[in-house]
Design a protein around this motif. Structure first.
Motif, short mmCIF file in Angstrom:
data_model
loop_
_atom_site.label_atom_id
_atom_site.label_comp_id
_atom_site.label_asym_id
_atom_site.label_seq_id
_atom_site.Cartn_x
_atom_site.Cartn_y
_atom_site.Cartn_z
N ARG A 71 -6.34 11.16 2.79
CA ARG A 71 -5.41 10.05 2.99
C ARG A 71 -4.72 9.58 1.69
O ARG A 71 -3.50 9.39 1.69
CB ARG A 71 -6.13 8.88 3.65
CG ARG A 71 -5.22 7.75 4.06
CD ARG A 71 -5.97 6.57 4.65
NE ARG A 71 -6.96 6.93 5.65
CZ ARG A 71 -6.69 7.16 6.94
NH1 ARG A 71 -5.45 7.09 7.37
NH2 ARG A 71 -7.65 7.45 7.78
N LYS A 75 -0.68 9.19 1.08
CA LYS A 75 -0.14 7.86 0.78
C LYS A 75 0.65 7.90 -0.52
O LYS A 75 1.73 7.32 -0.62
CB LYS A 75 -1.28 6.85 0.69
CG LYS A 75 -0.81 5.44 0.58
CD LYS A 75 -1.97 4.48 0.71
CE LYS A 75 -1.42 3.06 0.76
NZ LYS A 75 -2.45 2.11 1.13
N LYS A 76 0.13 8.60 -1.53
CA LYS A 76 0.81 8.70 -2.81
C LYS A 76 2.15 9.44 -2.67
O LYS A 76 3.12 9.11 -3.34
CB LYS A 76 -0.08 9.45 -3.80
CG LYS A 76 0.39 9.40 -5.21
CD LYS A 76 -0.64 10.01 -6.14
CE LYS A 76 -0.23 9.88 -7.58
NZ LYS A 76 -1.23 10.47 -8.48
N ASN A 78 3.92 9.32 -0.04
CA ASN A 78 4.68 8.53 0.93
C ASN A 78 4.97 9.33 2.20
O ASN A 78 6.09 9.33 2.71
CB ASN A 78 5.97 8.00 0.30
CG ASN A 78 6.51 6.81 1.04
OD1 ASN A 78 5.77 6.11 1.75
ND2 ASN A 78 7.79 6.55 0.90
#
Length: 93
Positions: A71, A75-76, A78
């Motif tokens: 995850r 997330k990093k 995007n």
């Protein structure tokens, strides 16, 4: 081929997992790096947490643990992710 000759049928000291390279180790249970994890990394991580060994996690719990490691990479970058349940089912498939 004679036993004294070396060739493709000679066994190595490291066992190979078909399609995944060298045998799975405890180090494979952690996904590291700066890029998105590859499918091979995810599979090796899931196999390192394999269910059923000495009261280990169930398959879904092991997959959920891998998802928690993956995850932050998404997330990093995007990149939106599917629901946890659907993602875990995709990883198992």
């Amino acid at each position: 081929m004679l036993p004294s000759q070396t060739g493709p049928c000679q066994t190595s000291s490291r066992s190979l997992v078909f399609g995944l390279g060298p045998s799975i180790t405890s180090e494979d249970g952690i996904i590291t790096g700066a890029k998105l994890p590859t499918g091979r990394q995810i599979i090796r991580c899931m196999l390192a947490k394999k269910p059923g060994a000495n009261g280990a996690l169930s398959q879904f719990e092991a997959t959920k643990g891998v998802l928690e490691q993956v995850r932050p990479f998404y997330k990093k970058a995007n990149i939106a992710m599917m629901s946890d349940k659907r993602t875990c089912h995709k990883m198992v498939d």
